[in-house]
Motif scaffolding. Sequence first.
Motif, PDB file in Angstrom:
ATOM      1  N   THR A 294      55.801 -12.665  -5.386  1.00 24.71           N
ATOM      2  CA  THR A 294      55.884 -14.115  -5.178  1.00 24.71           C
ATOM      3  C   THR A 294      54.504 -14.791  -5.181  1.00 24.71           C
ATOM      4  N   TRP A 295      53.513 -14.110  -5.724  1.00 23.78           N
ATOM      5  CA  TRP A 295      52.146 -14.636  -5.658  1.00 23.78           C
ATOM      6  C   TRP A 295      51.839 -15.516  -6.864  1.00 23.78           C
ATOM      7  N   ASP A 296      51.535 -16.765  -6.610  1.00 18.64           N
ATOM      8  CA  ASP A 296      51.134 -17.708  -7.652  1.00 18.64           C
ATOM      9  C   ASP A 296      49.661 -18.045  -7.482  1.00 18.64           C
ATOM     10  N   VAL A 297      48.916 -18.021  -8.573  1.00 14.81           N
ATOM     11  CA  VAL A 297      47.476 -18.254  -8.555  1.00 14.81           C
ATOM     12  C   VAL A 297      47.130 -19.416  -9.473  1.00 14.81           C
ATOM     13  N   LYS A 298      46.218 -20.268  -9.006  1.00 19.18           N
ATOM     14  CA  LYS A 298      45.783 -21.416  -9.802  1.00 19.18           C
ATOM     15  C   LYS A 298      44.547 -21.033 -10.604  1.00 19.18           C
ATOM     16  N   ASN A 299      44.621 -21.188 -11.934  1.00 15.87           N
ATOM     17  CA  ASN A 299      43.475 -20.850 -12.783  1.00 15.87           C
ATOM     18  C   ASN A 299      42.472 -22.007 -12.808  1.00 15.87           C
ATOM     19  N   PRO A 300      41.299 -21.833 -13.437  1.00 18.15           N
ATOM     20  CA  PRO A 300      40.281 -22.891 -13.437  1.00 18.15           C
ATOM     21  C   PRO A 300      40.751 -24.213 -14.040  1.00 18.15           C
ATOM     22  N   LYS A 301      41.786 -24.172 -14.864  1.00 19.85           N
ATOM     23  CA  LYS A 301      42.320 -25.398 -15.465  1.00 19.85           C
ATOM     24  C   LYS A 301      43.335 -26.096 -14.564  1.00 19.85           C
TER      25      LYS A 301
ATOM     26  N   ILE B  44      39.622 -14.576  -7.537  1.00 18.43           N
ATOM     27  CA  ILE B  44      40.305 -13.948  -8.674  1.00 18.43           C
ATOM     28  C   ILE B  44      39.736 -14.459  -9.987  1.00 18.43           C
ATOM     29  N   ASN B  45      39.471 -15.758 -10.071  1.00 19.38           N
ATOM     30  CA  ASN B  45      38.910 -16.331 -11.294  1.00 19.38           C
ATOM     31  C   ASN B  45      37.494 -15.816 -11.554  1.00 19.38           C
TER      32      ASN B  45
ATOM     33  N   ARG C   2      52.022 -16.861 -12.228  1.00 22.59           N
ATOM     34  CA  ARG C   2      52.600 -15.827 -11.374  1.00 22.59           C
ATOM     35  C   ARG C   2      51.904 -14.480 -11.646  1.00 22.59           C
ATOM     36  N   VAL C   3      51.578 -13.760 -10.589  1.00 24.54           N
ATOM     37  CA  VAL C   3      50.948 -12.453 -10.702  1.00 24.54           C
ATOM     38  C   VAL C   3      52.029 -11.409 -10.983  1.00 24.54           C
TER      39      VAL C   3
ATOM     40  N   ALA D 262      45.359  -8.566  -9.060  1.00 26.33           N
ATOM     41  CA  ALA D 262      45.886  -9.870  -9.476  1.00 26.33           C
ATOM     42  C   ALA D 262      45.157 -10.374 -10.720  1.00 26.33           C
ATOM     43  N   ALA D 263      43.834 -10.223 -10.752  1.00 25.20           N
ATOM     44  CA  ALA D 263      43.049 -10.706 -11.889  1.00 25.20           C
ATOM     45  C   ALA D 263      43.455 -10.006 -13.182  1.00 25.20           C
ATOM     46  N   VAL D 264      43.567  -8.686 -13.132  1.00 23.88           N
ATOM     47  CA  VAL D 264      43.931  -7.927 -14.325  1.00 23.88           C
ATOM     48  C   VAL D 264      45.376  -8.222 -14.722  1.00 23.88           C
ATOM     49  N   SER D 265      46.250  -8.410 -13.741  1.00 28.55           N
ATOM     50  CA  SER D 265      47.654  -8.744 -14.034  1.00 28.55           C
ATOM     51  C   SER D 265      47.748 -10.067 -14.785  1.00 28.55           C
TER      52      SER D 265
END
Length: 477
Positions: free
Chosen positions: A330-337, A161-162, A342-343, A192-195
Amino acid sequence: MLYQLYEAQRSLMEPFSDFAQAASKLYSPGAVWGQLPMAQRMAASYDLLYRLGKDYEKPEFNIKSVKVDGKEVVIQEAVELDKPFCELRRFKRFTDEPHILKTLKSQPVVLVVAPLSGHYATLLRDTVRTMLQDHKVYITDWKNARLVPLSEGEFHLDDYINYVQEFIRRLQAEYGNCHVVSVCQPTVPVLAAVSLMASRGEALPLSMTMMGGPIDARKSPTAVNNLAMNKSFEWFENNVIYRVPQGFPGAGRKVYPGFLQHTGFVAMNPDRHASSHYDYFKDLIKGDDASAEAHRKFYDEYNAVLDMDADYYLETIRTVFQEFDLVNGTWDVKNPKGQVERVRPQDIHSTALLTVEGELDDISGSGQTEAAHSLCTGIADDKREHYEVKGAGHYGIFSGRRWRELVYPKMKKFIEANDQPQSRASSRGGLGAEDTVRPGRKIPASVAAKKAPAKKTATVAAKKPAARKQPGARAAL
């Protein structure tokens, strides 16, 4: 251990495959034994054995030119951005026709996100070739995980996604805007990325086209969906994940091996594949070279598979096919930081949405892709559209006659309707940004000569002989 056994078997079969290829040539017309009785049948038999036993490497896109407004435009591939697990690949177009160049400059910019689900991005060759007539095209060219050293770290669904977000930002920085097309598996991570970008208030793609993807895999589940949903997560961990053996750059990396994926592909329609190979054998005997070559082209692509990183694959199984995190919110995504976000597809407002499904799709069932509309509630009705392709299977919506005659015209019209003028913020020295010199990018020698001091022109030409010979290399898009 299974991976090691497979590699040992492949190494053992390689000389027999080479022998079969040589024997086929010996029995071919005009060769040493070509006039013997049954020679053509022997040649066909050995040729089939060769193709069944050979190792299939990653194919080339091999798109040399396309026609724009009836004129031939030369295509040159270039890697725009090289990441550990993916290359952002560009198909650069060259022409010396001023009116064609003007057309190319105004055409929309499209990022095609290819599937990371077994086959290489070249599976979308027909998609790319067709779109190059009317668009500036970039594609995600995913790497074989067994070729990625362990020192490059892990690769998770969050990283996918990142990557997509980074590629979108790259094109926006270059052109001011872009459109995104996702085919099959990437529809979920692209949404997910665009969200996530929308939730942060970032500039979004002008449109998203989603084709045959499992946005909501609960709808009309196929055999592929049922396997992922009915087997436990632990089953996948214990039965399809292996370490890359020694002898590859990625030795020791946990992967879902390509040869297992290929076995699964064939197992879905074994009778069809057996019939196809028998038809190939008969075509060789009859001397039907056109049909035989069509068979070779298809299976050169179909049999070329890559290993997927285990973390990415297992997380996709859990997130998309077992827990349905996207549709459940319920989708949580970890960004590069390292921050968890949450999506929220409902935060997307400015991006137009087109979904495409095949009536006979046996991989992503009816309604699975269309489900994106029920999630993206913030998109206005006049900026969304759904299209079901009658008589089309999964591959038919992005390759072949139905893609070119039915799907592409609708997609082209949708992208044009939601396009905006580009702002070439990165241009300098009176040259378009597409001609700006950047490390690792190929540029026309004529442009390089203009930017270099006169006394160095010969040096530039010597280093870029291929580019100088490129026909119509006065301007590029």
